[in-house]
Each structure stands twice: as structure tokens, then as C-alpha cells.
Design an enzyme around this catalytic site. Structure first.
Site, short mmCIF file in Angstrom:
data_model
loop_
_atom_site.label_atom_id
_atom_site.label_comp_id
_atom_site.label_asym_id
_atom_site.label_seq_id
_atom_site.Cartn_x
_atom_site.Cartn_y
_atom_site.Cartn_z
N ASP A 92 -42.41 -5.00 53.44
CA ASP A 92 -41.43 -5.70 54.28
C ASP A 92 -42.02 -7.01 54.80
OD1 ASP A 92 -39.28 -6.35 55.87
OD2 ASP A 92 -39.72 -4.87 57.41
N ASP A 105 -34.89 -7.62 50.20
CA ASP A 105 -35.67 -7.26 51.37
C ASP A 105 -36.12 -5.81 51.23
OD1 ASP A 105 -36.80 -6.96 53.85
OD2 ASP A 105 -35.03 -7.60 54.98
N HIS A 121 -37.02 -12.91 52.95
CA HIS A 121 -37.78 -13.38 54.11
C HIS A 121 -39.26 -13.18 53.86
CE1 HIS A 121 -39.08 -9.70 56.40
NE2 HIS A 121 -38.00 -9.12 55.89
N HIS A 138 -42.75 -1.45 59.41
CA HIS A 138 -43.13 -2.17 60.63
C HIS A 138 -44.43 -1.65 61.24
CE1 HIS A 138 -39.01 -4.21 61.67
NE2 HIS A 138 -39.49 -4.54 60.48
N GLU A 150 -37.26 -13.89 60.19
CA GLU A 150 -36.22 -12.88 59.97
C GLU A 150 -36.39 -11.73 60.93
OE1 GLU A 150 -34.58 -9.13 58.08
OE2 GLU A 150 -36.59 -9.65 58.76
N GLU A 151 -37.65 -11.37 61.18
CA GLU A 151 -37.93 -10.22 62.02
C GLU A 151 -37.54 -10.46 63.48
OE1 GLU A 151 -38.54 -7.48 60.86
OE2 GLU A 151 -39.70 -7.62 59.01
#
Length: 434
Positions: A134, A197, A122, A283, A168-169
Site C-alpha cells: 500500500d 491501489d 498513489h 498500514h 492519498e493517505e
């Protein structure tokens, strides 16, 4: 990687799945075409892609999230690289949360269109940061592997396809859309999907998905060859785009270096690092180019190439005459020695001074194993004597000076587990006479 509750799978169950996947039967003839060796993936190239993605985020409000200008700029960046390399690219659009999303699909010309191997990652970040681990890490490594295919002019037996997923998130939206748009006949052509990922976490572990046994074994064998122990991936199970493919019956696998979960003391002993989160910037706004472990990124990038080359097949013929036994032989825990036998025929005179012995043993602790080659007259050649420490598996080619042995006859690979608490099996044993 998005956030939902993962399921857990034990390493014992994974090993059992591998055992069920082993081929059976004995062959004593020239083998099939051997896979071409994968090229080294230059770490500098992968890191340059990450620098470019960071620059895109910086110029677009600090992120590359779905529906934001940074994401579209990221897609355009990857697409331009692939177009220039000779790929056929397709930009697929979808709508999520009121905004247009994009998937990028890149097909390498050639290969069997009814046997498609696909790898993907992603490309979107969360809105709070640039998303360099990420998942710039997986996106950049897949991109550089695709470019390596083009540079080498690789022409595998299977058709190669690469994908970069949007949103994706927000719940695997892009990959779910891609799979939903594939007709049933096209889904059936996908022999496997490989997902990457978060493969450069700053406090990394080395985790392998335990979904398709063949894909899993391919990755575990690669890391075993480096002497790097692996564990079954549980933190992200079902939380990334492989789930979209797995849910419709497509074989999947992949790699992961950890997110917000804390590395245990045992894992620190195994991999180094500290007993803190695998990625303290998961994140968060600090997920920048400084949030990458170069060693993990390098190893995983090379592992991606290894899997692509290994699983896609190649046209390179084997050199010499090959005798192979692919029947699984269980190795008792702290028990008696077991053997796998190949019967050599049709070779004049003695064996060579450079007899190639290919060993593939799936085992949870190679430091327990004593491995010998036994010639037809009973002479013993030591291959591995409880070496390798805490690594699992022995996947290695040994060269043995067997020039004093008559070539024809029953050659045996003898394996004994000399300590308790670990299990495994002989996956295959092969002799190559030049």
C-alpha cells in the site's frame, strides 16, 4: 489506501450495469481496427521497483509518507525512469498539513489529445512503514506498464497519461488537487481513469471496481480468460484516488486485492489462502517487500497492460473478413437456449478449416453454460460444455474446422444456461474468415 467508510454495491447491480452498457445492432462487414495485443509485464521488473522503493524507505526513516524525505525520493525515482524512457513529465506541487506535496504526471507522445486514457496510483505510504503493498504495488505496476509502452513503441489511437499521487493517505489530497486544477475542457478529454491501489496483497482476492461498465468488463474479461474468478470491489470503494475523478464525472475503474477485511471461507475456496485479513500488514511497519503475493502482483500487472492496450485503441488492422453481432441477448437462468446470429455473405465456397469464433458472454457462473456454433445447415459445433468451474464470463476465441460447411448463410451462437441461480447475456459474437 486511506481509511473512510465505503459504500456497498451488489454483484447483481453490477451485472445489470454491464447489461445496460452493451452495444446493440448487427454488423456483417469487415470490422474496425483490432487492438494490438498487450505485452507481458515482467514480474521481475515490477519487483525490482518495489525493492528500490523499500531501499528508499529504509534510507529515509522507514517510510515514504507525505512531507517526508522518503516520499520526495520516491517521486524522483519514478520521474527519472520515465524521463529516460521518453515521457514528458510534470511535477505538480500542492500543500497539505503544512508540507509540500507532489504529484507526478507523465504523458506519452502521440494519440488523440481530445481522447485521453489515464492510469494512476498513489505513491505515498503511511508514516508507520514502507508501504510496499500500500501502495508500492500499484505504483510499481503502473510504472512498469508505462515503461512497456515506451519499449514497444506503442502508438495508440488515444493519448496515454500516467499519474502518481501524493498525500492519498491523508484523504486523496493529491488526486483531488490534480482534478481541481484541470479546466472543464481538459476534464472532458479524459475518456477514463484507471486506479491501482494494493494489487499484491499477501492473502489476495481479485476485486474489480464496478464503476464504468466498459472498464469493468475489460478487467473481468481478462481474468475470465485466465480462469480466475473476480468479485466486485467494496472494501475500498471511494477510499482511493479514483473517487477524485469519479466525483467530477470522469469514467473510472480499477483493481484491488484486499486490505484489512477478513477473507471469507467462500473466498478461500475460490482463491485459496486463509480466512484471515487480505493484508495483515495493512498500514503497519511489516508492509515491506516480504508482504507481497507474487502471483497476484503478476496477474494484476498484466491486467493493467491489457486494459491500457484494449481501451486506448490501436492501428493494427484485422486479418480476414469479419462478421459480428454486438446486440445483447439475455440468457435465461436455467431456461431455454437463445441465439445470436451473424449473416455471412460474399464468401466464395466453403468455410475454412480455421474459422475463428470470438465469443463474449457476460455471466456470473460459466459452469452453467452450454455454448454451440450452429452452421447455416443446422450442423452443431460444440464450443463449451459447462466448463470453467466457478469462473464467470466466457471471453474466448475458438477455432472450428467448418470446411464441410457452405460459408454464406446465417450462423448462430447458441447458448443455454443449464442450472439455476446465475444470470448473464451474450455480449457479442464474431466470425473471422481468413
Amino acid at each position: 489506501m486511506n481509511i473512510s467508510v465505503p459504500r456497498r454495491v451488489t454483484a447483481v447491480a453490477a451485472l445489470a450495469a454491464l447489461a445496460l452498457a452493451g452495444l446493440t445492432g448487427t454488423s456483417a462487414s469487415a470490422g474496425p481496427a483490432a487492438a494490438a495485443a498487450a505485452p507481458d509485464i515482467p514480474l521481475a521488473n515490477v519487483k525490482q521497483h518495489l525493492t528500490d522503493l523499500q531501499s528508499i524507505a529504509t534510507a529515509n526513516g522507514g517510510n515514504r509518507a507525505h512531507g517526508r524525505t522518503g516520499y520526495k525520493a520516491s517521486i524522483d525515482f519514478v520521474k527519472a525512469k520515465l524521463d529516460a524512457a521518453g515521457y514528458t513529465t510534470t511535477l505538480q506541487t500542492f500543500t497539505s498539513s503544512g508540507a509540500t506535496g507532489y504529484n507526478l504526471i507523465a504523458d506519452w507522445p502521440g494519440g488523440d489529445p481530445n481522447q485521453v486514457l489515464m492510469a494512476g496510483a498513489h505513491l505515498d505510504s503511511v508514516s508507520s512503514g514502507a508501504g510496499i503493498n500500500d501502495n508500492g504495488s500499484g505504483s510499481a505496476a503502473v510504472l512498469e506498464t508505462a515503461l512497456a509502452v515506451a519499449r514497444s513503441g506503442y502508438q495508440p489511437s488515444k493519448h496515454l497519461r500516467f499519474g502518481w499521487w501524493g498525500a492519498e493517505e491523508l484523504g486523496l489530497v493529491g488526486s483531488k488537487y490534480y482534478v481541481s486544477q484541470l479546466p472543464t475542457t481538459e476534464r472532458a478529454k479524459l475518456s477514463g481513469y484507471l486506479n491501482f491501489d494494493m494489487i499484491g496483497s499477501p492473502n489476495p482476492g481479485y476485486f474489480v471496481y464496478d464503476d464504468d461498465p466498459t472498464i469493468e468488463t475489460t478487467f473481468k474479461n481478462y481474468f475470465a480468460g485466465l480462469g480466475v474468478p473476480t468479485e466486485i470491489e467494496t472494501e475500498g470503494d471511494g477510499r482511493s484516488d479514483h473517487a477524485s475523478f469519479k466525483n467530477v464525472g470522469i469514467p473510472v475503474g480499477g483493481l484491488f486485492t484486499g486490505a484489512s477485511r477478513v477473507k471469507t471461507s467462500a473466498q478461500v475456496s475460490k482463491w485459496g489462502g486463509t480466512a484471515t485479513a487480505f493484508d495483515r500488514c495493512y498500514h503497519s511497519s511489516c508492509d515491506t517487500t516480504s508482504n507481497i503475493n507474487d502471483t497476484a502482483l503478476d496477474r494484476n500487472s498484466d491486467a493493467i497492460a491489457h486494459a491500457i492496450w484494449t481501451l486506448s485503441g490501436a492501428s493494427t488492422p484485422p486479418t480476414g473478413t469479419v462478421f459480428e453481432n454486438t446486440a445483447d441477448v439475455s440468457v435465461p437462468d436455467n431456461g431455454a437456449a437463445v441465439t445470436s446470429t451473424v449473416n455471412v455473405t460474399g464468401i466464395a465456397g466453403n468455410a475454412p478449416a480455421t474459422l475463428k469464433v470470438d465469443v463474449n458472454i457476460v455471466h456470473t457462473y460459466r459452469g452453467d453454460l452450454v455454448v454451440d456454433l450452429v452452421a447455416p445447415d443446422g450442423s452443431v459445433y460444440s464450443l463449451s460444455n459447462r466448463s470453467g468451474g466457478s469462473a464467470d464470463n466466457i471471453v474466448q476465441t475458438f477455432t472450428v474446422n467448418a470446411s464441410s460447411e457452405v460459408a454464406n448463410g446465417a450462423w448462430k451462437l447458441r447458448v443455454q444456461d443449464k442450472a439455476s441461480a446465475d444470470t448473464g447475456y451474450i455480449n457479442s459474437f464474431k466470425l473471422t474468415f481468413p
